[in-house]
Design an enzyme around this catalytic site. Structure first.
Site, PDB file in Angstrom:
ATOM      1  N   TYR A   1     -15.963  55.647  30.526  1.00 41.11           N
ATOM      2  CA  TYR A   1     -17.208  56.416  30.608  1.00 41.11           C
ATOM      3  C   TYR A   1     -17.210  57.433  31.761  1.00 41.11           C
ATOM      4  O   TYR A   1     -18.249  58.028  32.055  1.00 41.11           O
ATOM      5  CB  TYR A   1     -18.384  55.449  30.802  1.00 41.11           C
ATOM      6  CG  TYR A   1     -18.582  54.486  29.644  1.00 41.11           C
ATOM      7  CD1 TYR A   1     -19.404  54.804  28.566  1.00 41.11           C
ATOM      8  CD2 TYR A   1     -17.934  53.247  29.615  1.00 41.11           C
ATOM      9  CE1 TYR A   1     -19.579  53.926  27.507  1.00 41.11           C
ATOM     10  CE2 TYR A   1     -18.099  52.353  28.556  1.00 41.11           C
ATOM     11  CZ  TYR A   1     -18.923  52.710  27.512  1.00 41.11           C
ATOM     12  OH  TYR A   1     -19.089  51.848  26.450  1.00 41.11           O
ATOM     13  N   ASP A   2     -16.077  57.635  32.423  1.00 37.24           N
ATOM     14  CA  ASP A   2     -16.046  58.532  33.590  1.00 37.24           C
ATOM     15  C   ASP A   2     -16.636  59.923  33.311  1.00 37.24           C
ATOM     16  O   ASP A   2     -17.367  60.446  34.162  1.00 37.24           O
ATOM     17  CB  ASP A   2     -14.611  58.669  34.135  1.00 37.24           C
ATOM     18  CG  ASP A   2     -14.189  57.456  34.948  1.00 37.24           C
ATOM     19  OD1 ASP A   2     -15.073  56.689  35.385  1.00 37.24           O
ATOM     20  OD2 ASP A   2     -12.975  57.277  35.156  1.00 37.24           O
TER      21      ASP A   2
ATOM     22  N   LYS B   1     -12.503  59.310  43.376  1.00 39.97           N
ATOM     23  CA  LYS B   1     -12.909  58.073  42.673  1.00 39.97           C
ATOM     24  C   LYS B   1     -12.444  56.847  43.470  1.00 39.97           C
ATOM     25  O   LYS B   1     -13.191  55.876  43.632  1.00 39.97           O
ATOM     26  CB  LYS B   1     -12.342  58.040  41.241  1.00 39.97           C
ATOM     27  CG  LYS B   1     -12.819  56.811  40.466  1.00 39.97           C
ATOM     28  CD  LYS B   1     -12.385  56.755  39.015  1.00 39.97           C
ATOM     29  CE  LYS B   1     -12.915  55.486  38.356  1.00 39.97           C
ATOM     30  NZ  LYS B   1     -12.420  55.229  37.006  1.00 39.97           N
TER      31      LYS B   1
ATOM     32  N   ASN C   1      -4.826  47.706  30.683  1.00 38.54           N
ATOM     33  CA  ASN C   1      -5.367  49.057  30.794  1.00 38.54           C
ATOM     34  C   ASN C   1      -4.550  49.839  31.832  1.00 38.54           C
ATOM     35  O   ASN C   1      -4.667  49.614  33.029  1.00 38.54           O
ATOM     36  CB  ASN C   1      -6.848  48.959  31.200  1.00 38.54           C
ATOM     37  CG  ASN C   1      -7.533  50.306  31.251  1.00 38.54           C
ATOM     38  OD1 ASN C   1      -6.924  51.307  31.614  1.00 38.54           O
ATOM     39  ND2 ASN C   1      -8.798  50.319  30.916  1.00 38.54           N
TER      40      ASN C   1
ATOM     41  N   ASN D   1      -4.774  52.829  32.867  1.00 38.61           N
ATOM     42  CA  ASN D   1      -5.563  53.639  33.810  1.00 38.61           C
ATOM     43  C   ASN D   1      -6.003  52.817  35.018  1.00 38.61           C
ATOM     44  O   ASN D   1      -5.986  53.298  36.148  1.00 38.61           O
ATOM     45  CB  ASN D   1      -6.808  54.203  33.121  1.00 38.61           C
ATOM     46  CG  ASN D   1      -6.451  55.220  32.079  1.00 38.61           C
ATOM     47  OD1 ASN D   1      -6.032  56.328  32.397  1.00 38.61           O
ATOM     48  ND2 ASN D   1      -6.578  54.837  30.819  1.00 38.61           N
TER      49      ASN D   1
ATOM     50  N   ASP E   1     -12.634  42.650  35.486  1.00 39.97           N
ATOM     51  CA  ASP E   1     -13.481  42.939  34.332  1.00 39.97           C
ATOM     52  C   ASP E   1     -14.597  43.843  34.821  1.00 39.97           C
ATOM     53  O   ASP E   1     -15.245  43.556  35.827  1.00 39.97           O
ATOM     54  CB  ASP E   1     -14.029  41.667  33.681  1.00 39.97           C
ATOM     55  CG  ASP E   1     -14.346  41.933  32.207  1.00 39.97           C
ATOM     56  OD1 ASP E   1     -13.440  42.398  31.478  1.00 39.97           O
ATOM     57  OD2 ASP E   1     -15.492  41.713  31.774  1.00 39.97           O
TER      58      ASP E   1
ATOM     59  N   HIS F   1     -16.478  51.400  42.140  1.00 43.48           N
ATOM     60  CA  HIS F   1     -16.673  49.958  41.978  1.00 43.48           C
ATOM     61  C   HIS F   1     -15.349  49.204  42.101  1.00 43.48           C
ATOM     62  O   HIS F   1     -15.219  48.229  42.821  1.00 43.48           O
ATOM     63  CB  HIS F   1     -17.310  49.718  40.602  1.00 43.48           C
ATOM     64  CG  HIS F   1     -16.653  50.506  39.487  1.00 43.48           C
ATOM     65  ND1 HIS F   1     -16.550  51.871  39.520  1.00 43.48           N
ATOM     66  CD2 HIS F   1     -16.033  50.127  38.352  1.00 43.48           C
ATOM     67  CE1 HIS F   1     -15.910  52.294  38.443  1.00 43.48           C
ATOM     68  NE2 HIS F   1     -15.578  51.254  37.719  1.00 43.48           N
TER      69      HIS F   1
ATOM     70  N   THR G   1      -3.770  43.266  33.669  1.00 45.05           N
ATOM     71  CA  THR G   1      -4.557  44.187  32.846  1.00 45.05           C
ATOM     72  C   THR G   1      -3.651  44.856  31.829  1.00 45.05           C
ATOM     73  O   THR G   1      -2.463  45.084  32.092  1.00 45.05           O
ATOM     74  CB  THR G   1      -5.237  45.281  33.710  1.00 45.05           C
ATOM     75  OG1 THR G   1      -5.947  46.166  32.843  1.00 45.05           O
ATOM     76  CG2 THR G   1      -4.247  46.094  34.524  1.00 45.05           C
TER      77      THR G   1
HETATM   78  P1  ITT Z   1      -8.199  44.847  30.589  1.00 41.23           P
HETATM   79  O1  ITT Z   1      -9.208  43.850  30.089  1.00 41.23           O
HETATM   80  O2  ITT Z   1      -6.845  44.686  29.981  1.00 41.23           O
HETATM   81  O3  ITT Z   1      -8.138  44.906  32.091  1.00 41.23           O
HETATM   82  P2  ITT Z   1     -10.047  46.770  29.430  1.00 41.23           P
HETATM   83  O4  ITT Z   1     -10.006  48.253  29.265  1.00 41.23           O
HETATM   84  O5  ITT Z   1     -10.324  45.932  28.221  1.00 41.23           O
HETATM   85  O6  ITT Z   1      -8.679  46.335  30.139  1.00 41.23           O
HETATM   86  P3  ITT Z   1     -12.515  45.920  30.718  1.00 41.23           P
HETATM   87  O7  ITT Z   1     -12.770  44.893  29.685  1.00 41.23           O
HETATM   88  O8  ITT Z   1     -12.723  45.564  32.147  1.00 41.23           O
HETATM   89  O9  ITT Z   1     -11.018  46.463  30.589  1.00 41.23           O
HETATM   90  O10 ITT Z   1     -13.261  47.289  30.505  1.00 41.23           O
HETATM   91  C1  ITT Z   1     -14.451  47.486  29.919  1.00 41.23           C
HETATM   92  C2  ITT Z   1     -14.689  48.934  29.628  1.00 41.23           C
HETATM   93  O11 ITT Z   1     -15.531  49.458  30.649  1.00 41.23           O
HETATM   94  C3  ITT Z   1     -13.487  49.888  29.600  1.00 41.23           C
HETATM   95  O12 ITT Z   1     -12.880  49.887  28.351  1.00 41.23           O
HETATM   96  C4  ITT Z   1     -14.171  51.216  29.886  1.00 41.23           C
HETATM   97  O13 ITT Z   1     -14.760  51.740  28.727  1.00 41.23           O
HETATM   98  C5  ITT Z   1     -15.277  50.813  30.847  1.00 41.23           C
HETATM   99  N1  ITT Z   1     -14.818  51.004  32.230  1.00 41.23           N
HETATM  100  C6  ITT Z   1     -14.334  50.055  33.080  1.00 41.23           C
HETATM  101  N2  ITT Z   1     -14.009  50.598  34.256  1.00 41.23           N
HETATM  102  C7  ITT Z   1     -14.288  51.911  34.168  1.00 41.23           C
HETATM  103  C8  ITT Z   1     -14.141  53.000  35.028  1.00 41.23           C
HETATM  104  O14 ITT Z   1     -13.632  52.869  36.252  1.00 41.23           O
HETATM  105  N3  ITT Z   1     -14.529  54.200  34.606  1.00 41.23           N
HETATM  106  C9  ITT Z   1     -15.032  54.362  33.381  1.00 41.23           C
HETATM  107  N4  ITT Z   1     -15.176  53.396  32.483  1.00 41.23           N
HETATM  108  C10 ITT Z   1     -14.806  52.173  32.871  1.00 41.23           C
END
Ligand code: ITT
Length: 192
Positions: free
Chosen positions: A151-152, A172, A10, A12, A69, A177, A8
């Site tokens: 969106y937390d 959390k 991300n 966070n 994802d 999820h 990832t």
């Molecule tokens: P990677 O693909 O590198 O893992 P990303 O941020 O692009 O990172 P996703 O495509 O899975 O990851 O994320 C989709 C979006 O969904 C993310 O940018 C957030 O806005 C939202 N999201 C995912 N998980 C969340 C969480 O636990 N709490 C709040 N928002 C979340």
């Protein structure tokens, strides 16, 4: 010691998982691999995108790895933003604009039911396995709290009054999820 890469970009997400991952498995980040590319998430489903990310890293490094994802699915919006959660309000991704867009779309709407979904794709010894997790809840009327990401601050888990932005990371990580999906992955790894 077993090693596994969490594919990832991300920070966070990585941070959340770090706290629940067993200490007998070394969790590596893309930074540890000096991987700085952006993997194109061209799939139409969470599962497709999760597979694209984990397959890419597995094929490049031949290391066991998993990716996540995730998305927010809102009942009144027929599952939007779903797989498009990260760029719902446009590119580049902006968490605040995304939340404002959701609140605007749900203005004066009573049905605020929503859920977060995570699909994890694991690549291990040329096998590909899928794990999933869901968190039910509702969308708040305003942005509340600074914890978490995405969106937390507008998501109230079922059974709580506060948003995930107001609740602590340890709460959390008990209910989310992602935590549920990761716990299934950990159980699987521990029985190997
Ligand atoms: P990677 O693909 O590198 O893992 P990303 O941020 O692009 O990172 P996703 O495509 O899975 O990851 O994320 C989709 C979006 O969904 C993310 O940018 C957030 O806005 C939202 N999201 C995912 N998980 C969340 C969480 O636990 N709490 C709040 N928002 C979340």
């Amino acid at each position: 010691m077993k090693k596994i890469v969490f594919a990832t970009n991300n920070y966070n997400k990585f941070n959340e998982i770090k706290y629940i991952f067993p200490k007998n498995i070394k969790l590596m980040s893309l930074k540890d691999l000096n991987f700085n590319e952006k993997i194109e998430e061209s799939g139409n489903t969470l599962k497709d995108n999760a597979k694209i990310k984990s397959n890419y890293i597995y094929n490049k490094y031949s290391l066991s790895c998993f990716s996540d994802d995730s998305g927010l699915l809102i009942d009144h919006l027929n599952g939007e933003p779903g797989v498009y959660s990260s760029t719902y309000a446009g590119v580049p991704r902006n968490d605040l604009s995304n939340m404002i867009k959701v609140l605007e779309k749900l203005k004066n709407i009573n049905n605020r039911i929503a859920c977060f979904k995570t699909i994890i794709s694991l690549n291990l010894d040329s096998k590909n396995l899928i794990f999933s997790g869901e968190l039910l809840g509702s969308i708040s009327n305003s942005i509340r709290g600074n914890n978490g990401f995405g969106y937390d601050p507008i998501f109230i888990p079922k059974g709580y009054n506060q948003t995930l932005g107001e609740l602590s990371l340890s709460i959390k990580n008990k209910i989310s999820h992602r935590a549920l999906a990761i716990k299934k992955l950990i159980n699987f790894l521990n029985i190997l």
